[in-house]
Motif scaffolding. Structure first.
Motif, mmCIF file in Angstrom:
data_model
loop_
_atom_site.group_PDB
_atom_site.id
_atom_site.type_symbol
_atom_site.label_atom_id
_atom_site.label_comp_id
_atom_site.label_asym_id
_atom_site.label_seq_id
_atom_site.Cartn_x
_atom_site.Cartn_y
_atom_site.Cartn_z
ATOM 1 N N LEU A 43 0.837 -1.209 0.000
ATOM 2 C CA LEU A 43 0.000 0.000 0.000
ATOM 3 C C LEU A 43 0.866 1.251 0.000
ATOM 4 N N GLY A 44 1.956 1.212 0.753
ATOM 5 C CA GLY A 44 2.885 2.348 0.770
ATOM 6 C C GLY A 44 3.451 2.626 -0.613
ATOM 7 N N ALA A 45 3.807 1.576 -1.334
ATOM 8 C CA ALA A 45 4.318 1.743 -2.694
ATOM 9 C C ALA A 45 3.243 2.306 -3.614
ATOM 10 N N ALA A 46 2.005 1.875 -3.427
ATOM 11 C CA ALA A 46 0.904 2.387 -4.256
ATOM 12 C C ALA A 46 0.693 3.883 -4.039
ATOM 13 N N LEU A 47 1.063 4.376 -2.860
ATOM 14 C CA LEU A 47 0.897 5.805 -2.569
ATOM 15 C C LEU A 47 1.852 6.679 -3.383
ATOM 16 N N GLU A 48 2.754 6.072 -4.121
ATOM 17 C CA GLU A 48 3.672 6.820 -4.986
ATOM 18 C C GLU A 48 3.114 7.014 -6.392
ATOM 19 N N ARG A 49 1.980 6.443 -6.677
ATOM 20 C CA ARG A 49 1.384 6.563 -8.013
ATOM 21 C C ARG A 49 1.018 8.006 -8.336
ATOM 22 N N ASP A 50 1.047 8.326 -9.614
ATOM 23 C CA ASP A 50 0.658 9.659 -10.066
ATOM 24 C C ASP A 50 -0.830 9.923 -9.843
ATOM 25 N N ASP A 51 -1.627 8.862 -9.919
ATOM 26 C CA ASP A 51 -3.082 9.018 -9.796
ATOM 27 C C ASP A 51 -3.578 8.710 -8.375
ATOM 28 N N VAL A 52 -2.739 8.896 -7.379
ATOM 29 C CA VAL A 52 -3.028 8.500 -6.000
ATOM 30 C C VAL A 52 -4.312 9.121 -5.442
ATOM 31 N N ARG A 53 -4.697 10.282 -5.950
ATOM 32 C CA ARG A 53 -5.885 10.976 -5.439
ATOM 33 C C ARG A 53 -7.153 10.705 -6.269
ATOM 34 N N VAL A 54 -7.019 9.958 -7.340
ATOM 35 C CA VAL A 54 -8.138 9.732 -8.252
ATOM 36 C C VAL A 54 -8.966 8.536 -7.798
ATOM 37 N N ARG A 55 -10.261 8.775 -7.666
ATOM 38 C CA ARG A 55 -11.181 7.678 -7.373
ATOM 39 C C ARG A 55 -11.524 6.994 -8.691
ATOM 40 N N PRO A 56 -11.429 5.656 -8.738
ATOM 41 C CA PRO A 56 -11.739 4.962 -9.999
ATOM 42 C C PRO A 56 -13.200 5.059 -10.399
ATOM 43 N N ASP A 57 -14.073 5.284 -9.424
ATOM 44 C CA ASP A 57 -15.493 5.496 -9.696
ATOM 45 C C ASP A 57 -16.103 6.166 -8.470
ATOM 46 N N ASP A 58 -17.359 6.500 -8.547
ATOM 47 C CA ASP A 58 -18.015 7.237 -7.463
ATOM 48 C C ASP A 58 -18.218 6.421 -6.186
ATOM 49 N N ALA A 59 -18.032 5.116 -6.262
ATOM 50 C CA ALA A 59 -18.282 4.252 -5.100
ATOM 51 C C ALA A 59 -17.002 3.687 -4.481
ATOM 52 N N THR A 60 -15.840 4.149 -4.980
ATOM 53 C CA THR A 60 -14.572 3.565 -4.540
ATOM 54 C C THR A 60 -13.599 4.651 -4.094
ATOM 55 N N TRP A 61 -12.947 4.409 -2.970
ATOM 56 C CA TRP A 61 -11.929 5.338 -2.495
ATOM 57 C C TRP A 61 -10.726 5.380 -3.435
ATOM 58 N N SER A 62 -9.992 6.451 -3.349
ATOM 59 C CA SER A 62 -8.722 6.574 -4.067
ATOM 60 C C SER A 62 -7.655 5.770 -3.310
ATOM 61 N N VAL A 63 -6.517 5.567 -3.949
ATOM 62 C CA VAL A 63 -5.395 4.892 -3.291
ATOM 63 C C VAL A 63 -5.005 5.659 -2.021
ATOM 64 N N LEU A 64 -4.995 6.974 -2.089
ATOM 65 C CA LEU A 64 -4.658 7.782 -0.923
ATOM 66 C C LEU A 64 -5.634 7.550 0.222
ATOM 67 N N GLU A 65 -6.909 7.506 -0.093
ATOM 68 C CA GLU A 65 -7.912 7.270 0.950
ATOM 69 C C GLU A 65 -7.756 5.876 1.557
ATOM 70 N N TYR A 66 -7.490 4.871 0.723
ATOM 71 C CA TYR A 66 -7.246 3.533 1.256
ATOM 72 C C TYR A 66 -5.994 3.520 2.128
ATOM 73 N N GLY A 67 -4.952 4.199 1.693
ATOM 74 C CA GLY A 67 -3.716 4.253 2.487
ATOM 75 C C GLY A 67 -3.937 4.871 3.849
ATOM 76 N N ALA A 68 -4.670 5.982 3.890
ATOM 77 C CA ALA A 68 -4.967 6.636 5.167
ATOM 78 C C ALA A 68 -5.849 5.743 6.042
ATOM 79 N N HIS A 69 -6.801 5.073 5.415
ATOM 80 C CA HIS A 69 -7.671 4.159 6.159
ATOM 81 C C HIS A 69 -6.858 3.024 6.782
ATOM 82 N N VAL A 70 -5.983 2.405 6.016
ATOM 83 C CA VAL A 70 -5.201 1.285 6.534
ATOM 84 C C VAL A 70 -4.238 1.754 7.619
ATOM 85 N N ARG A 71 -3.692 2.935 7.488
ATOM 86 C CA ARG A 71 -2.876 3.508 8.566
ATOM 87 C C ARG A 71 -3.685 3.546 9.854
#
Length: 174
Positions: A43-71
């Motif tokens: 998950l930490g590595a995924a937080l380096e993605r360029d699209d880290v703040r982009v939600r893939p759809d209206d019902a799914t968190w972004s990588v950043l939101e998942y990272g903060a949640h797992v923290r």
């Protein structure tokens, strides 16, 4: 705003998760710390993605939101494990309620700094992994309970915790 997740995920302790494939019954307690650290690192590595703040759809968190949640999951489970271990054995300690969706909104998960979230996730994962690794074998059956009454032993709590991490790695794959 994403619709809050109201599922009772404790079922993952009884059967394989059809979404991520996690099988709690096959998880040896001793493997939890290392598997948690591996998942947190992914998950930490995924937080380096360029699209880290982009939600893939209206019902799914972004990588950043998942990272903060797992923290925060790591922090919550570290606290819950400590509560179980600190109990005197005369009763089942109750975990304070945690509304993950309200926390995501209140703490503005999607606006946090990805590098800082990665660092905090690593620190929190290290801490909870060490806490699970340090539990003596004769304390693995100690119990704690969520505010909804769902009871956990240290062993089932560790598996429930690990599922959260594994599942969210699955969520951010790609």
């Amino acid at each position: 705003m994403i619709v809050p997740d109201t599922k009772n995920w404790t079922w993952v302790l009884e059967r394989r998760c059809s979404e991520c494939g996690f099988d709690a019954e096959s998880v040896a307690y001793a493997s939890v710390p290392e598997r948690a650290l591996r998942s947190a690192a992914r998950l930490g590595a995924a937080l380096e993605r360029d699209d880290v703040r982009v939600r893939p759809d209206d019902a799914t968190w972004s990588v950043l939101e998942y990272g903060a949640h797992v923290r925060d999951v790591c922090r919550i489970f570290d606290t819950r494990l400590a509560l179980i271990l600190a109990a005197d054995g005369t009763g089942v300690p109750r975990f304070e309620n945690w509304d993950q969706d309200a926390t995501a909104v209140a703490d503005r998960y999607g606006e946090q700094d990805p590098a800082r979230v990665a660092e905090e996730l690593s620190t929190a994962a290290d801490r909870v992994a060490a806490a699970f690794a340090a539990v003596p074998a004769d304390r693995l059956d100690r119990r704690g309970a969520r505010s909804d009454g769902a009871e956990f032993t240290v062993t089932s709590l560790s598996r429930y915790f690990l599922h959260d991490l594994v599942h969210h790695v699955h969520d951010v794959r790609g």
